[in-house]
Design a protein around this motif. Structure first.
Motif, mmCIF file in Angstrom:
data_model
loop_
_atom_site.group_PDB
_atom_site.id
_atom_site.type_symbol
_atom_site.label_atom_id
_atom_site.label_comp_id
_atom_site.label_asym_id
_atom_site.label_seq_id
_atom_site.Cartn_x
_atom_site.Cartn_y
_atom_site.Cartn_z
ATOM 1 N N UNK A 143 -17.564 -107.983 28.246
ATOM 2 C CA UNK A 143 -18.982 -107.836 28.604
ATOM 3 C C UNK A 143 -19.816 -108.906 27.941
ATOM 4 N N UNK A 144 -20.812 -109.394 28.681
ATOM 5 C CA UNK A 144 -21.730 -110.420 28.194
ATOM 6 C C UNK A 144 -23.054 -109.767 27.811
ATOM 7 N N UNK A 145 -23.787 -110.411 26.924
ATOM 8 C CA UNK A 145 -25.088 -109.881 26.512
ATOM 9 C C UNK A 145 -26.126 -110.013 27.622
ATOM 10 N N UNK A 146 -25.999 -111.078 28.411
ATOM 11 C CA UNK A 146 -26.960 -111.373 29.463
ATOM 12 C C UNK A 146 -26.249 -111.982 30.665
ATOM 13 N N UNK A 147 -27.008 -112.183 31.728
ATOM 14 C CA UNK A 147 -26.488 -112.920 32.881
ATOM 15 C C UNK A 147 -26.071 -114.309 32.402
ATOM 16 N N UNK A 148 -24.888 -114.740 32.814
ATOM 17 C CA UNK A 148 -24.437 -116.069 32.348
ATOM 18 C C UNK A 148 -25.294 -117.200 32.903
#
Length: 148
Positions: A143-148
Motif C-alpha cells: 500500500x502507498x500513502x498517496x496516489x503515485x
C-alpha cells in the motif's frame, strides 16, 4: 495553427484513434487498488496487473485485456466521469473536466517519454505483480500513502 482535438471535441465525439491517443502511458490505471468497504476510500498499491509490463508501462495484451482480466475496467466516455480512482493527472479525467493536458503529455510534448522523464509514470515503481501475491492481505505491504 489548428486547435488540438481534445480542446474542441467532447470525449463522446472523439474518433477511436483520438480516444486511444489520450492515454498518457503513465500506467497508474494498471496498479491494484484497495477499497475500504465501509467508507469507499481508495488505497493505491504498487502492485501491477498480471498483464502490466512494468518496463514499457503498457498492457502486454491490450486487445484482450478485458477478457483475460475480469476486474480490468475498460475506460469509456461515460465511465471516466464516474470512476473515482482515475489519477488526478489522467488525460481522460482532465478533458472530461474541461481542463487542458499537462506539458509532459505526449500529445503536447510530441514524445511518449516525457511522462516518464517528468516522474509521472510508475515505471520503476512497481513492487510486485498480482500473480505473485497469494492472498488479499498480501497487498497490504504494498500500500502507498498517496496516489503515485
Amino acid at each position: 495553427m489548428d486547435t488540438p482535438f481534445w480542446k474542441t471535441k467532447t470525449l463522446e465525439a472523439m474518433t477511436p484513434a483520438e480516444w486511444e491517443s489520450l492515454c498518457d502511458g503513465c500506467g497508474k490505471c494498471c496498479l491494484s487498488k484497495l477499497e475500504d468497504e465501509d467508507t469507499g476510500e481508495i488505497y493505491w498499491t504498487s502492485v501491477g496487473c498480471q498483464l502490466f509490463d512494468a518496463e514499457s508501462c503498457r498492457c502486454s495484451d491490450y486487445a484482450n485485456r478485458l477478457a483475460r482480466v475480469p476486474d480490468c475496467v475498460g475506460l469509456t466516455p461515460q465511465n471516466v466521469r464516474t470512476i473515482s480512482w482515475l489519477p488526478q493527472t489522467c488525460a481522460y479525467r482532465l478533458v472530461a473536466e474541461g481542463r487542458d493536458l499537462y506539458w509532459w503529455h505526449r500529445l503536447v510534448s510530441g514524445s511518449a517519454e516525457t511522462v516518464h522523464e517528468a516522474g509521472i509514470s510508475i515505471r520503476g515503481r512497481v513492487s510486485a505483480n498480482e500473480t505473485d501475491l497469494a492472498a488479499p492481505d498480501d497487498y497490504l505491504e504494498h500500500m502507498l500513502d498517496d496516489e503515485p
